[in-house]
Each structure stands twice: as C-alpha cells, then as structure tokens.
Motif scaffolding. Structure first.
Motif, PDB file in Angstrom:
ATOM      1  N   ALA A   1      10.449 132.145 157.807  1.00  0.00           N
ATOM      2  CA  ALA A   1      10.515 133.017 156.636  1.00  0.00           C
ATOM      3  C   ALA A   1       9.143 133.597 156.290  1.00  0.00           C
ATOM      4  O   ALA A   1       9.016 134.801 156.020  1.00  0.00           O
ATOM      5  N   VAL A   2       8.111 132.761 156.302  1.00  0.00           N
ATOM      6  CA  VAL A   2       6.754 133.244 156.016  1.00  0.00           C
ATOM      7  C   VAL A   2       6.334 134.276 157.056  1.00  0.00           C
ATOM      8  O   VAL A   2       5.745 135.318 156.724  1.00  0.00           O
ATOM      9  N   ASP A   3       6.641 134.022 158.306  1.00  0.00           N
ATOM     10  CA  ASP A   3       6.279 134.959 159.378  1.00  0.00           C
ATOM     11  C   ASP A   3       6.969 136.305 159.188  1.00  0.00           C
ATOM     12  O   ASP A   3       6.347 137.363 159.344  1.00  0.00           O
TER      13      ASP A   3
ATOM     14  N   SER B   1      -1.165 134.245 154.231  1.00  0.00           N
ATOM     15  CA  SER B   1      -0.067 133.816 155.113  1.00  0.00           C
ATOM     16  C   SER B   1      -0.578 133.300 156.453  1.00  0.00           C
ATOM     17  O   SER B   1       0.009 132.386 157.036  1.00  0.00           O
ATOM     18  N   LYS B   2      -1.684 133.870 156.946  1.00  0.00           N
ATOM     19  CA  LYS B   2      -2.221 133.395 158.228  1.00  0.00           C
ATOM     20  C   LYS B   2      -2.700 131.954 158.095  1.00  0.00           C
ATOM     21  O   LYS B   2      -2.430 131.114 158.963  1.00  0.00           O
ATOM     22  N   TYR B   3      -3.421 131.661 157.014  1.00  0.00           N
ATOM     23  CA  TYR B   3      -3.893 130.296 156.801  1.00  0.00           C
ATOM     24  C   TYR B   3      -2.710 129.338 156.656  1.00  0.00           C
ATOM     25  O   TYR B   3      -2.733 128.217 157.170  1.00  0.00           O
ATOM     26  N   LEU B   4      -1.679 129.795 155.952  1.00  0.00           N
ATOM     27  CA  LEU B   4      -0.499 128.949 155.747  1.00  0.00           C
ATOM     28  C   LEU B   4       0.197 128.661 157.077  1.00  0.00           C
ATOM     29  O   LEU B   4       0.587 127.516 157.353  1.00  0.00           O
ATOM     30  N   LEU B   5       0.319 129.682 157.922  1.00  0.00           N
ATOM     31  CA  LEU B   5       0.966 129.486 159.225  1.00  0.00           C
ATOM     32  C   LEU B   5       0.094 128.641 160.156  1.00  0.00           C
ATOM     33  O   LEU B   5       0.615 127.866 160.964  1.00  0.00           O
ATOM     34  N   ASP B   6      -1.223 128.795 160.056  1.00  0.00           N
ATOM     35  CA  ASP B   6      -2.120 127.945 160.853  1.00  0.00           C
ATOM     36  C   ASP B   6      -1.878 126.476 160.544  1.00  0.00           C
ATOM     37  O   ASP B   6      -1.795 125.629 161.446  1.00  0.00           O
ATOM     38  N   ILE B   7      -1.784 126.169 159.261  1.00  0.00           N
ATOM     39  CA  ILE B   7      -1.586 124.778 158.860  1.00  0.00           C
ATOM     40  C   ILE B   7      -0.208 124.282 159.291  1.00  0.00           C
ATOM     41  O   ILE B   7      -0.075 123.205 159.895  1.00  0.00           O
TER      42      ILE B   7
ATOM     43  N   ASN C   1      15.143 123.651 143.615  1.00  0.00           N
ATOM     44  CA  ASN C   1      15.825 123.677 144.914  1.00  0.00           C
ATOM     45  C   ASN C   1      15.874 125.039 145.592  1.00  0.00           C
ATOM     46  O   ASN C   1      16.680 125.264 146.487  1.00  0.00           O
ATOM     47  N   MET C   2      15.009 125.962 145.170  1.00  0.00           N
ATOM     48  CA  MET C   2      14.983 127.286 145.802  1.00  0.00           C
ATOM     49  C   MET C   2      13.562 127.849 145.748  1.00  0.00           C
ATOM     50  O   MET C   2      12.887 127.766 144.725  1.00  0.00           O
ATOM     51  N   MET C   3      13.113 128.402 146.884  1.00  0.00           N
ATOM     52  CA  MET C   3      11.820 129.068 146.949  1.00  0.00           C
ATOM     53  C   MET C   3      12.030 130.507 147.375  1.00  0.00           C
ATOM     54  O   MET C   3      12.748 130.789 148.337  1.00  0.00           O
ATOM     55  N   LYS C   4      11.397 131.436 146.644  1.00  0.00           N
ATOM     56  CA  LYS C   4      11.447 132.849 146.984  1.00  0.00           C
ATOM     57  C   LYS C   4      10.087 133.252 147.527  1.00  0.00           C
ATOM     58  O   LYS C   4       9.062 133.070 146.868  1.00  0.00           O
ATOM     59  N   ILE C   5      10.092 133.765 148.749  1.00  0.00           N
ATOM     60  CA  ILE C   5       8.862 134.204 149.404  1.00  0.00           C
ATOM     61  C   ILE C   5       8.836 135.724 149.379  1.00  0.00           C
ATOM     62  O   ILE C   5       9.805 136.367 149.803  1.00  0.00           O
ATOM     63  N   SER C   6       7.760 136.319 148.872  1.00  0.00           N
ATOM     64  CA  SER C   6       7.713 137.776 148.755  1.00  0.00           C
ATOM     65  C   SER C   6       6.341 138.304 149.138  1.00  0.00           C
ATOM     66  O   SER C   6       5.338 137.574 149.121  1.00  0.00           O
ATOM     67  N   ALA C   7       6.298 139.576 149.492  1.00  0.00           N
ATOM     68  CA  ALA C   7       5.040 140.248 149.834  1.00  0.00           C
ATOM     69  C   ALA C   7       5.176 141.722 149.531  1.00  0.00           C
ATOM     70  O   ALA C   7       6.278 142.287 149.544  1.00  0.00           O
ATOM     71  N   ASN C   8       4.051 142.368 149.257  1.00  0.00           N
ATOM     72  CA  ASN C   8       4.009 143.812 149.012  1.00  0.00           C
ATOM     73  C   ASN C   8       2.883 144.408 149.829  1.00  0.00           C
ATOM     74  O   ASN C   8       1.902 143.723 150.155  1.00  0.00           O
ATOM     75  N   SER C   9       3.008 145.679 150.150  1.00  0.00           N
ATOM     76  CA  SER C   9       1.930 146.361 150.852  1.00  0.00           C
ATOM     77  C   SER C   9       1.467 147.550 150.023  1.00  0.00           C
ATOM     78  O   SER C   9       2.144 147.967 149.078  1.00  0.00           O
ATOM     79  N   ALA C  10       0.320 148.106 150.379  1.00  0.00           N
ATOM     80  CA  ALA C  10      -0.270 149.203 149.615  1.00  0.00           C
ATOM     81  C   ALA C  10       0.608 150.448 149.612  1.00  0.00           C
ATOM     82  O   ALA C  10       0.532 151.274 148.702  1.00  0.00           O
ATOM     83  N   ASP C  11       1.442 150.620 150.625  1.00  0.00           N
ATOM     84  CA  ASP C  11       2.298 151.816 150.690  1.00  0.00           C
ATOM     85  C   ASP C  11       3.705 151.543 150.146  1.00  0.00           C
ATOM     86  O   ASP C  11       4.678 152.159 150.571  1.00  0.00           O
ATOM     87  N   THR C  12       3.792 150.578 149.225  1.00  0.00           N
ATOM     88  CA  THR C  12       5.008 150.255 148.460  1.00  0.00           C
ATOM     89  C   THR C  12       6.099 149.550 149.270  1.00  0.00           C
ATOM     90  O   THR C  12       7.218 149.405 148.790  1.00  0.00           O
TER      91      THR C  12
END
Length: 372
Positions: A272-274, A327-333, A294-305
């Motif tokens: 999901a993070v990837d 996210s890169k640090y999180l995936l590394d771990i 019991n629920m986690m929402k993963i979200s991201a935004n970019s500069a172009d909306t």
C-alpha cells in the motif's frame, strides 16, 4: 615475474578486491593493483589508503616477483576473456610492462614500481575473535541502510559496534543513523571480546565485507584496535581504518513515552505504501498515515494536484493520530522486517515512531516524522 592461472580463479579474486580502488585518483599508484608472486601463491593487493584488500590465489608460479598495474583495466580484460581460458602473465625485462596472454589474445599494460605502492600494515591487533558469517550479515544488513552520506557529520558515516552496558546478558550491538532514521540490532557477544572497544566501521568497509559474506558461510576471524579493524574472510583479508570520532548517544532519540500501539500485516502495508507513494514526486516522498480504530488510511498528494489514498486493516484501539513519513525511509525499514507483522509504537504527530519486528526481538528501528 611470471605465472599461469585459470581465468575463473583470477577473475573471482579480482572481483573481490577491485572495488577497493577508487575510480578516480589523484595519486597514480592508488589506481593500480599490486601483483606479487611468492611461495607458490599469487597475492593481489588493492588499497585507497583507508581500506585495503589482499586476496591469495593458487597458481603456477614460474618466477617470483612483484609489480603494479591499473586495477580496473586489468579486471576488465580478465572479465572479457572466455571461461576456462588459461592466462599467462609476465613482466618485461625493465618491469615497465605486464604482458597478459590467453590463447590468441595478448595485452600489454603499463606498470608502476612496487616500491611506490603503499605498505599494508599486517601488525597484530589486540582484540581477536570469531563471529559466524550469518550473525555478521545480520548485524550489517539490519543497520547499513541507515548510514549517513552527509560528510560533514563524518561520525555517522559508518556502523557503530559496541557492547552496551545497560543489558542483562552481554551482547554486541550494531547501530546506524542519518538523523532521520535509526536502526540497531544485536547478537550474543562473541567469545573473547569482553573488553571490546566501541568502534565506527566506515561505510565502504561495511559494503565490501557484506559483499564477500554472500560467498562465505563459515566463521569470520576479526581483529581490531581503537583505530583499525581486520576481517579474514576465506582467502580475502580486509584491513580498514576506523572512523576517529564519537558516535552520538543514540539512546536519547529512542522514545520511551510512546503509548499508542499498532500492528499491521507487513506485505499489505508495504504494498500500500509503495502504491500510494508513486504520486509523491517531491524529494521528501511524503505520505500521511491516518490511524484510527482498526483502520489506517494512507494518502499522498503531489504538486500538480494528483492524489492517492488506500485503506489497510490494522490492530489499533487508541484515539485518532495523523502522522507523516518519508515513504522511502519507511520502505527501507519495513524491507528489513522479516516477520509477517510490523509493530508501530507512536505518541503523536511530531514524535518519533518505533518500529519493531514480531519475529526479531533483537532489532529496533526509529523513524522521525515529517510535516505533510
């Protein structure tokens, strides 16, 4: 100097040690590899003055001698010769050229005098012990990804090995941090190292030792002092200077007041993070975790909306918390979590998170949050 050797043996030896030679050198002799024929063995030596590697190879020694020749050029020539080829190496009368012959191929490379090559210290070091290759792999793999590349904080440019005082059973612990994330793991203290000094092993030495361990499954002989460390791995010896600095008190950045605990399936979370981080184009690769019952929402935004959002089932029974991470640090771990469950210990949106592995009680990771 003259000897004959089978191509596979020579290529294997050169592939072990040629990385010790920097691609660009202002000192010509450091671009060369030292080739020594003595006592029925061929010795290949490479160094960058901080790290040196010596490989012993059996060959047919016709006449003793020593010379140096460009390392990467020599390696490329041997690499391109066919498998199973017999190679003959010799020097001319002036020792200014090394001649490489194999079947219908012939190469002539320039030499520099062996007297110009740095002397590699082989002094006895006061602390000596054996460690299994499996344990050493773990001590390096669980931490080396967090080594800092920031040269101004040179004392973070390696893995810190020490014997912590605040534990019941003696252990050897390895730690690395770049200020954004921290990783540590430990194993039973090897026999004979009750008085081991605390040391910082440089990033390049860590990489070269780890690379060799993939080809070696037996115990490793390790020697060290306050300033130098030596690894004997099969037919390869690695000598490295240690980083002359004080590693920070990393215990201070491991939070003790985190009181919100979450469990999540590793494969679901990593996938999901990837996926969500795909649209996070900034250098920070920021994502936000909104964690509730019991629920986690993963979200991201970019500069172009562009936006991305995904839900993942978790075990969690505290109040809502929203926290951002690189996210890169999180995936590394999470790539170094071997079990099926990842444990998060949290406090609030601005405090470090502790990440642990259900299957490995000896390892711990700390990740700093970021504003999103």
């Amino acid at each position: 100097m003259q000897f004959k050797i089978e191509r596979t043996k020579l290529f294997s030896a050169l592939s072990h040690i040629q990385n010790a030679v920097e691609k660009k050198n202002t000192i010509p002799i450091l671009s060369n590899i030292l080739i020594t024929c003595q006592n029925s063995n061929l010795l290949l030596t490479a160094t960058d003055l901080d790290l040196s590697m010596v490989e012993v190879v059996a060959g047919e020694i016709i006449s003793d001698g020593a010379t140096t020749t460009p390392a990467h050029l020599f390696y490329d020539i041997v690499r391109k010769l066919p498998d199973g080829a017999q190679i003959e190496l010799s020097t001319d009368n002036e020792n200014s050229q090394i001649i490489i012959k194999s079947s219908r191929s012939k190469f002539s490379l320039p030499c520099l005098s062996k007297e110009e090559f740095p002397v590699i210290s082989n002094d006895d070091l006061p602390h000596n012990f054996q460690i299994s290759s499996k344990v050493l792999k773990k001590l390096l793999d669980k931490t080396k990804f967090a080594i800092s590349t920031e040269e101004t904080r040179y004392y973070l440019n390696g893995v810190y090995f020490h014997k912590p005082d605040n534990v019941d059973n003696p252990v050897m612990r390895s730690v690395a941090t770049d200020g954004h994330r921290l990783a540590y793991t430990e194993s039973k203290l090897p026999d004979g190292v009750s008085d081991i000094p605390s040391i910082i092993v440089p990033r390049k030495a860590v990489s070269e030792v780890r690379r060799l361990l993939d080809q070696f499954d037996e115990d490793i002989n390790v020697s060290l002092s306050d300033a130098q460390m030596r690894f004997n791995i099969g037919t390869t010896t690695i000598n490295t200077k240690l980083i002359d600095g004080t590693f920070p008190d990393y215990q201070r950045v491991i939070p003790e007041q985190n009181n919100k605990f979450m469990k999540v399936d590793r494969s679901d979370f990593v996938a999901a993070v990837d996926r969500v981080s795909t649209i996070s184009t900034e250098k920070s690769r920021a994502i936000k975790l909104s964690i509730e019952s019991n629920m986690m929402k993963i979200s991201a935004n970019s500069a172009d909306t562009a936006t991305a959002y995904e839900e993942v089932a978790i075990e969690y029974d505290s109040e809502l918390i929203e926290i951002g991470f690189n996210s890169k640090y999180l995936l590394d771990i999470t790539s170094h979590v071997e079990g099926s469950i990842i444990n998060f210990s949290l406090s609030d949106s601005v405090s470090p998170a502790i990440i642990t592995d259900d299957s490995d009680s000896q390892s711990l990771f700390v990740l700093m949050p970021m504003r999103v």
